[in-house]
Design a protein around this motif. Structure first.
Motif, mmCIF file in Angstrom:
data_model
loop_
_atom_site.group_PDB
_atom_site.id
_atom_site.type_symbol
_atom_site.label_atom_id
_atom_site.label_comp_id
_atom_site.label_asym_id
_atom_site.label_seq_id
_atom_site.Cartn_x
_atom_site.Cartn_y
_atom_site.Cartn_z
ATOM 1 N N HIS A 92 10.872 -10.213 1.197
ATOM 2 C CA HIS A 92 11.516 -9.135 1.976
ATOM 3 C C HIS A 92 10.862 -7.772 1.778
ATOM 4 O O HIS A 92 11.269 -6.804 2.407
ATOM 5 N N GLU A 93 9.876 -7.686 0.856
ATOM 6 C CA GLU A 93 9.216 -6.384 0.599
ATOM 7 C C GLU A 93 7.817 -6.480 1.211
ATOM 8 O O GLU A 93 6.905 -6.999 0.576
ATOM 9 N N ALA A 94 7.667 -6.027 2.457
ATOM 10 C CA ALA A 94 6.422 -6.378 3.152
ATOM 11 C C ALA A 94 6.022 -5.346 4.194
ATOM 12 O O ALA A 94 6.827 -4.523 4.636
ATOM 13 N N ALA A 95 4.749 -5.443 4.560
ATOM 14 C CA ALA A 95 4.214 -4.607 5.631
ATOM 15 C C ALA A 95 3.253 -5.447 6.463
ATOM 16 O O ALA A 95 2.680 -6.423 5.974
ATOM 17 N N GLY A 96 3.102 -5.077 7.726
ATOM 18 C CA GLY A 96 2.208 -5.838 8.587
ATOM 19 C C GLY A 96 1.963 -5.120 9.899
ATOM 20 O O GLY A 96 2.285 -3.933 10.049
ATOM 21 N N LEU A 131 -2.570 4.074 5.584
ATOM 22 C CA LEU A 131 -1.881 3.616 4.367
ATOM 23 C C LEU A 131 -2.292 2.184 4.040
ATOM 24 O O LEU A 131 -2.272 1.318 4.918
ATOM 25 N N ASP A 132 -2.680 1.928 2.774
ATOM 26 C CA ASP A 132 -3.016 0.562 2.338
ATOM 27 C C ASP A 132 -1.850 -0.376 2.610
ATOM 28 O O ASP A 132 -0.693 -0.008 2.409
ATOM 29 N N TRP A 133 -2.187 -1.617 2.963
ATOM 30 C CA TRP A 133 -1.126 -2.602 3.216
ATOM 31 C C TRP A 133 -0.232 -2.796 1.999
ATOM 32 O O TRP A 133 0.981 -2.888 2.111
ATOM 33 N N GLU A 134 -0.849 -2.895 0.820
ATOM 34 C CA GLU A 134 -0.006 -3.198 -0.352
ATOM 35 C C GLU A 134 0.888 -2.015 -0.724
ATOM 36 O O GLU A 134 2.029 -2.214 -1.138
ATOM 37 N N MET A 135 0.389 -0.802 -0.538
ATOM 38 C CA MET A 135 1.246 0.373 -0.790
ATOM 39 C C MET A 135 2.413 0.376 0.212
ATOM 40 O O MET A 135 3.560 0.623 -0.148
ATOM 41 N N ARG A 153 0.776 -8.578 6.354
ATOM 42 C CA ARG A 153 -0.515 -8.368 5.689
ATOM 43 C C ARG A 153 -0.362 -8.309 4.172
ATOM 44 O O ARG A 153 -1.259 -8.698 3.446
ATOM 45 N N ALA A 154 0.766 -7.794 3.683
ATOM 46 C CA ALA A 154 1.015 -7.760 2.238
ATOM 47 C C ALA A 154 2.514 -7.868 1.993
ATOM 48 O O ALA A 154 3.308 -7.348 2.780
ATOM 49 N N ALA A 155 2.872 -8.590 0.920
ATOM 50 C CA ALA A 155 4.289 -8.750 0.584
ATOM 51 C C ALA A 155 4.445 -8.767 -0.931
ATOM 52 O O ALA A 155 3.773 -9.537 -1.625
ATOM 53 N N GLY A 156 5.325 -7.916 -1.449
ATOM 54 C CA GLY A 156 5.559 -7.842 -2.890
ATOM 55 C C GLY A 156 6.562 -8.902 -3.328
ATOM 56 O O GLY A 156 7.460 -9.269 -2.572
ATOM 57 N N VAL A 157 6.387 -9.379 -4.569
ATOM 58 C CA VAL A 157 7.331 -10.339 -5.144
ATOM 59 C C VAL A 157 8.387 -9.541 -5.891
ATOM 60 O O VAL A 157 8.093 -8.899 -6.898
ATOM 61 N N CYS A 158 9.609 -9.558 -5.347
ATOM 62 C CA CYS A 158 10.686 -8.701 -5.849
ATOM 63 C C CYS A 158 11.676 -9.535 -6.649
ATOM 64 O O CYS A 158 11.831 -10.734 -6.421
ATOM 65 N N HIS A 159 12.381 -8.866 -7.568
ATOM 66 C CA HIS A 159 13.340 -9.595 -8.390
ATOM 67 C C HIS A 159 14.454 -10.219 -7.547
ATOM 68 O O HIS A 159 15.005 -11.260 -7.912
ATOM 69 N N VAL A 167 3.571 -1.456 10.314
ATOM 70 C CA VAL A 167 4.993 -1.253 10.026
ATOM 71 C C VAL A 167 5.364 -1.738 8.621
ATOM 72 O O VAL A 167 4.769 -2.670 8.088
ATOM 73 N N VAL A 168 6.366 -1.060 8.062
ATOM 74 C CA VAL A 168 7.021 -1.495 6.836
ATOM 75 C C VAL A 168 8.306 -2.194 7.269
ATOM 76 O O VAL A 168 8.991 -1.722 8.176
#
Ligand SMILES: [Zn+2]
Ligand SMILES: [Zn+2]
Length: 361
Positions: free
Chosen positions: A62-66, A153-157, A36-42, A84-85
Motif C-alpha cells: 500500500h506504500e507505492a508510487a507509479g 522525484l525518485d520513484w522510491e522517495m 514503479r516502487a513500493a515500500g514494505v510497511c509494517h 503519482v503517489v
C-alpha cells in the motif's frame, strides 16, 4: 483484459507468492497505475501475522508510487503519464469528517483492511490490501487514491511519501505539534519511527531520544537525527528521566502498536506531556493505566491516524521538501528488492533489522 504479476497471500499463515492475476477493467472515475516502487510497511506484515484479519486471497502492498497508464471516464485528477503517489485512505470529501476538516478519519474509507478488486487466473475474486494491493505490476484504483507529484522525484522517495513519511512527519507536525527545544522520545525505529525522528529534528526538537530493541538500529537512528539512542528495557523511563533533567520527555511518540510500548511511552513522558500513538496494534491488546495516574500525571494520550494529514495537500508539500533538499529520505531505505523478495523483507522486519525495504518494479 490486463494480466499482471502480484504478491498474493492465499490464506492466513501461508507465505505470500508471486502469481499472475487478472486486473479489472478501468471504470468511470478510476485510473490504472503501473507501479514503479513500493515500500514494505509494517501494516503489510500485520495483514499476515494475525494482528489484522483481512479476507483472502489478498494482494499485499500500500506504500507505492507509479505512472498512470489509463484513465476512466470523468477522471479529472490525473492524466496518462502522470507520476503519482498512492493514498491508501482516499478521503471522499463529502462525509461529516471530510466536511469538518478531518479527512484522515473519512467514514467511507476508514478501517477497511482489504477490498475485492481483480481475480486470480482461475476466476476467484482477489482482495487488495487497503484498497490498493500495490505489490503488483499494476493497480486499478479510484482517482482520489492517486496524488500527482513532480516527475523529477525518485520513484522510491515518492513511494515512501505515501505511508511512512506522511505518517511520521504528520505525527510530529500535526498531532504532537512539537515545538523548538522540546524533547521527543521515539519508540520503535522502523520506517515510520525513523521518519518521526527526522521530522522531530526538522521541527527543532532539542533532544530526540530514539528507542529500539537492538543496538543495531543506533546508526540508522543517528543518521535520521537522533541525539540519543537507548536500547529498550524495563528501565526505559528511568533512562529517559536521567536524560531530561529528571522530568521525562515532553513528547513520546509510539511507533510499535503494542500495549507494553504504549505504557512505556506513557511512563517516560513528563507530567503534562503528550503521548502520541502511531503504531497500529491488535484489538485485544489492552492498555492499562491507573485512574489516579491519568489524573495526577496530567498527560495527554492521543492517536495519530495517517499523520492526521490531508494527503492531497501534504504529499505534494513533502515532495517539494525532498526536491528542494529540506527533507532527506536516503537513510530510510536499507534494502532494494524484487517482488519475490518481499517475504524475506517481512522476516527482516519481524527480526527488527534494517529500515525500509523498497520493491522496484
Ligand atoms: Zn503503511
Ligand atoms: Zn469522507
Amino acid at each position: 483484459m490486463t494480466y499482471i504479476a502480484g504478491l498474493v497471500v492465499r490464506e492466513q499463515g501461508v507465505p505470500a507468492t508471486v502469481e499472475e492475476l487478472r486486473l479489472p477493467e478501468v471504470g468511470p472515475g478510476q485510473v490504472r497505475v503501473r507501479i514503479r516502487a513500493a515500500g514494505v510497511c509494517h501494516s503489510d506484515l500485520s495483514m499476515i501475522n494475525g494482528t489484522l484479519r483481512p479476507p483472502h486471497p489478498l494482494v499485499l502492498g500500500h506504500e507505492a508510487a507509479g505512472e498512470v497508464v489509463e484513465v476512466g471516464a470523468h477522471v479529472t485528477r490525473a492524466a496518462v503519464g502522470d507520476h503519482v503517489v498512492l493514498n491508501w485512505q482516499p478521503p471522499c470529501r463529502n462525509c461529516w469528517f471530510c466536511a469538518n476538516g478531518q479527512p484522515w478519519l473519512c467514514s467511507t474509507s476508514s478501517g477497511v483492511a482489504a477490498l475485492e478488486n481483480g481475480m486470480t487466473l482461475d476466476g476467484e475474486p482477489v482482495h487488495v490490501c487497503l484498497g490498493l494491493g500495490a505489490f503488483a505490476e499494476q493497480v486499478v484504483a479510484p482517482e482520489n487514491a492517486v496524488i500527482v507529484v513532480p516527475k523529477e522525484l525518485d520513484w522510491e522517495m515518492a513511494a515512501l511519501l505515501g505511508c511512512s513519511v506522511l505518517t511520521g512527519s504528520g505525527a510530529v507536525r500535526n498531532t504532537a505539534q512539537v515545538r523548538p527545544g522540546e524533547s521527543v522520545l521515539v519508540i520503535g525505529l522502523g520506517g515510520v519511527g525513523l521518519s518521526v525522528v527526522a521530522a522531530a529534528r526538522a521541527a527543532g526538537a532539542g533532544q530526540v531520544i530514539a528507542v529500539d530493541v537492538t543496538e543495531a538500529k543506533k546508526g540508522l537512528a543517528e543518521a535520521a537525527g537522533a541525539t540519543d539512542f537507548v536500547v529498550s528495557s524495563d528501565a526505559l523511563s528511568k533512562d529517559v528521566r536521567v536524560r531530561t533533567e529528571g522530568r521525562g520527555a515532553d513528547h513520546a511518540i509510539e511507533c510499535v502498536g503494542r500495549a507494553s510500548t504504549i505504557r512505556a511511552a506513557w511512563r517516560a513522558t513528563r507530567r503534562g506531556g503528550q503521548v502520541t500513538v502511531v503504531g497500529m496494534g491488535a484489538a485485544d491488546d489492552m492498555v492499562q493505566l491507573g485512574a489516579l495516574d491519568i489524573f495526577s500525571s496530567a498527560r495527554t494520550l492521543r492517536a495519530s491516524v495517517y499523520g492526521q494529514a490531508d494527503p492531497d495537500i501534504e504529499v505534494p508539500a513533502l515532495a517539494r521538501d525532498v526536491l528542494e533538499g529540506r527533507l532527506s529520505l536516503d537513510h530510510l531505505i536499507t534494502d532494494r528488492i524484487e517482488l519475490a523478495d518481499v517475504p524475506a523483507a517481512f522476516d527482516r522486519m519481524a527480526r527488527g533489522e534494517g529500515a525500509r525495504s523498497v520493491v522496484h518494479l
